[in-house]
Design an enzyme around this catalytic site. Structure first.
Site, mmCIF file in Angstrom:
data_model
loop_
_atom_site.group_PDB
_atom_site.id
_atom_site.type_symbol
_atom_site.label_atom_id
_atom_site.label_comp_id
_atom_site.label_asym_id
_atom_site.label_seq_id
_atom_site.Cartn_x
_atom_site.Cartn_y
_atom_site.Cartn_z
ATOM 1 N N GLU A 29 37.770 42.010 30.223
ATOM 2 C CA GLU A 29 36.366 41.903 29.812
ATOM 3 C C GLU A 29 35.773 43.293 29.685
ATOM 4 O O GLU A 29 36.009 44.151 30.535
ATOM 5 C CB GLU A 29 35.514 41.192 30.877
ATOM 6 N N GLU A 78 37.226 36.828 38.488
ATOM 7 C CA GLU A 78 36.636 37.918 39.275
ATOM 8 C C GLU A 78 36.471 37.521 40.742
ATOM 9 O O GLU A 78 35.356 37.468 41.269
ATOM 10 C CB GLU A 78 35.298 38.367 38.677
HETATM 11 C C1 GLA Z 1 31.653 39.167 34.783
HETATM 12 C C2 GLA Z 1 32.113 37.730 34.651
HETATM 13 C C3 GLA Z 1 31.725 37.105 33.350
HETATM 14 C C4 GLA Z 1 30.328 37.494 32.963
HETATM 15 C C5 GLA Z 1 30.236 38.998 32.894
HETATM 16 C C6 GLA Z 1 28.899 39.495 32.418
HETATM 17 O O1 GLA Z 1 32.546 40.076 34.345
HETATM 18 O O2 GLA Z 1 33.508 37.604 34.823
HETATM 19 O O3 GLA Z 1 31.819 35.702 33.505
HETATM 20 O O4 GLA Z 1 29.430 37.013 33.905
HETATM 21 O O5 GLA Z 1 30.450 39.496 34.178
HETATM 22 O O6 GLA Z 1 28.853 40.893 32.369
#
Ligand code: GLA
Length: 671
Positions: free
Chosen positions: A318, A160
């Site tokens: 995710e 991210e």
């Molecule tokens: C982001 C991060 C993850 C985690 C999620 C929690 O997407 O990439 O590592 O912290 O948030 O929602």
């Protein structure tokens, strides 16, 4: 830097089967006994794909130049034996403490000069030469170690990028900004012209005089602000490309990506620009629990992600099985909601469904964030739903590789989002996404698929094109939109579009400069509305936020304002153009007004829902190259709903019976 794409790595889809299923896997948080149980539970859930090692740098390289790969070797071997493929991380999303201690200059600096310290994650600036040296170093070591590993399917680069902090203001960032400006503008006189520095004596004599747009007595130069946003998006991408260049060198055949955050909440990064350097698009998406229409925001995010992917299948890298831990009140998902969410992403083009994370942490700041295996373990609603989802995805293997069918395009541009919301505009209530999402919502509720595309994307084949609040636009993109109307599309353009060029210079001669001719209107003056004020329109509807003095210059008025000083001034116009039409909307109608406009546009353009169904059913169709089609019907309502379709329901294996029960999903391989 840019990446050499030829001969290019293999497709990730050649390395995973069916609709891939899994999540982030952080085995370093658990003892061996739990890791062994993980393998059993993964088998039960039907897991096929995991992201591994995202936050493991400090464990892999506990002191500079000493490595401990024992645990990761074992994990990779065990996953390979279990037939699970891995998106292996570069481990760079959280630099180890020894690196920060030795080189505190890698830390991010905010606009007000605050240095963001360690103890959390993402504590580095992408423009730090030292950080890049260390990050490419650990990336190379990981790549060399696992390049032949049978579990390896994809590189998960960093994590991210731009999450938490996306703009950096330290000395190295300033130097990188100056170098970027020099490449973009070529000469300081060109920069002065682009930034309009004759205003307020802002003229620069050399690039060395330029700073990032930090704290200042009043509003900052808009050109400087806009270029800093472009630079900030580029800087993170340039860092990504440097890591990928190492991966390409060591493992030329293995594709690479990073997880984007495309949604209504992520404005910082120009993902349409990023897309060209990603081998496959991967996105993370989280619902806002308190939003009763969160499934519509999900659809918006998924449609945007598919647009970024150019319509190709993408990875949902995710989402959450249930509650997150970072909203004010973290409501769990309702029974069945996780399945609906996951299949809504698949319906909109995802060919992989993954979660953060496999097993819920017992320590650390994310311990109350849901996971595939909750704290309470296997005998839980969440794990049963996880197993159910795995079984459902297995049934959907035939869908893989098919593409979403849409007759409608909504134009979307991160640069216009940035430019339209920089300070000192006619009204702070003009928000880039508001009208865009209102139209997307209306089409969603009608079961009409929408592609969200960049203004320069081909608009060929779309019957309806919506252009909302596209404040800044290039000549080429404006021509692209006009061509779509000429070729027969119905095009709707909303207020505060086509006002400025790419440098945020107003297009003169009357608004909206870029679209005046296409629309057959001319606007002399804006009349933004005060907060809470509503205007009555000629059809009896109400509108808010905006009004303006529209003069007809070829178009016909379809609807007018009724109140002083704009009595009888057009609020909605239509201009016949070539084989199509260009409509202009000069205000923000209330929800009924939006529906009335969409009724007209749908009727004129002939676009249709994916199927006919009762209200509350989300509909999309994916079509394979060989013509097979798959209708996704997701019933968000509390009662059983009729859907007119015939074929085999892939989820049940039986012929579709014509209705979808409350909260359920049908995926119909159509006759
Ligand atoms: C982001 C991060 C993850 C985690 C999620 C929690 O997407 O990439 O590592 O912290 O948030 O929602």
């Amino acid at each position: 830097m840019t990446l050499q794409q030829t001969p290019g790595p293999e497709s990730v889809w050649s390395k995973v089967e069916g609709i891939a299923y899994g999540g982030d896997y952080n085995p370093e948080q658990w003892p061996q006994s739990v890791r062994l149980e993980d393998l059993e539970l993964m088998k039960e859930a039907g897991v096929t794909f995991l992201s591994v090692g995202i936050f493991s740098w400090a464990l892999l390289e506990p002191t500079e130049g000493t490595y401990d790969f024992g645990w990761l070797d074992e994990v990779m071997d065990n996953l390979a034996s279990a037939g699970i493929r891995v998106a292996l991380a570069t481990a760079t999303a959280a630099p180890p403490a020894w690196l920060v201690r030795k080189h505190p200059e890698i830390l991010p600096v905010t606009a007000d000069g605050t240095v963001l310290g360690p103890g959390s994650r993402r504590h580095y600036t992408p423009s730090s030469a030292v950080y890049r040296r260390y990050a490419t170093g650990i990336t190379r070591v990981i790549a060399e170690r696992y390049k032949e590993h049978p579990a390896l399917a994809l590189w998960h680069v960093d994590n991210e990028l731009g999450c938490h902090v996306s703009e950096f203001y330290g000395p190295e960032d300033a130097a990188a900004f100056r170098a970027w400006l020099e490449r973009r503008h070529g000469s300081i006189s060109a920069l002065n012209a682009a930034w309009g520095t004759a205003f307020w004596s802002q003229n620069y004599g050399s690039f060395d005089e330029i700073l990032p747009p930090g704290a200042a007595p009043s509003t900052l130069n808009p050109g400087q602000q806009l270029d800093f946003k472009r630079f900030s998006s580029w800087a993170l991408m340039d860092y990504y490309c440097e890591l990928v260049a190492v991966l390409r060198e060591v493992t030329p055949g293995t594709p690479a990506t990073t997880n984007l955050m495309a949604s209504s909440g992520c404005k910082a990064l120009d993902y349409f620009d990023w897309a060209k350097d990603l081998d496959v698009i991967a996105n993370d998406h989280y619902l806002v629990a308190e939003d009763p229409e969160r499934h519509i925001e999900l659809a918006f995010s998924a449609d945007l992600t598919r647009g970024i992917a150019g319509g190709d299948p993408w990875i949902l890298m995710e989402h959450s099985t249930s509650a997150v831990n970072w909203q004010p009140r973290n409501q769990p998902k309702m029974p069945g909601e996780m399945l609906r969410n996951s299949l809504a992403h698949v319906a909109r083009g995802a060919d992989a469904v993954m979660f953060f994370q496999w097993r819920q942490s017992f320590a650390g700041s994310e311990k109350f964030h849901s996971a595939m295996v909750p704290h309470a373990g296997r005998d839980t609603r969440v794990f049963r739903e996880v197993v159910g989802l795995g079984a459902a995805l297995k049934q959907l293997a035939p869908v893989r590789g098919s593409r979403v069918e849409s007759q409608v395009a909504i134009v979307f541009d991160y640069e216009a989002w940035w430019a339209s919301e920089i300070d000192s505009k006619p009204s702070q209530d003009v928000k880039y996404l508001d009208l865009l999402r209102a139209f997307h919502r209306s089409l969603f509720l009608r079961g009409i698929s929408v592609d969200i595309v960049h203004p320069s994307a081909s608009l060929e084949g779309y019957s309806l094109v919506l252009v909302c609040t596209l404040y800044s636009v290039s000549d080429a993109a404006a021509a692209n939109i006009a061509d779509a109307a000429r070729a027969g599309a119905t095009v709707l353009i909303t207020y505060f579009s086509g006002i400025a060029d790419e440098n945020d210079h107003v297009r003169l001669g009357g608004y909206p400069g870029a679209f005046r001719e296409l629309l057959g209107v001319r606007v002399e003056e804006f009349h933004p509305l005060l907060q809470g004020v509503q205007l009555k329109l000629s059809d009896g509807g109400l509108s808010s936020v905006w009004s303006e003095h529209v003069q007809l210059a070829g178009a016909e008025a379809v609807q007018t304002f009724t109140q002083y000083p704009l009595e009888d001034v057009p609020s909605l116009t239509r201009n016949t153009v070539g084989d199509g039409a260009a409509w202009y909307l000069a205000t923000f109608p209330d929800p009924d007004g939006i529906e009335a406009i969409v009724d007209r546009l749908v009727a004129e353009s002939g676009v249709a829902a994916a199927a006919s169904a009762d209200a509350g059913v989300e509909l999309t169709r994916r079509r394979a190259d060989d013509g097979r089609s798959f209708l996704f019907a997701i019933n968000h309502s509390q009662s059983s709903a009729t859907v007119h379709a015939s074929g085999l329901d892939l989820l049940t294996g039986d012929r579709f019976g014509g209705s979808v029960s409350a909260g359920s999903v049908a995926v119909i391989a159509e006759d």
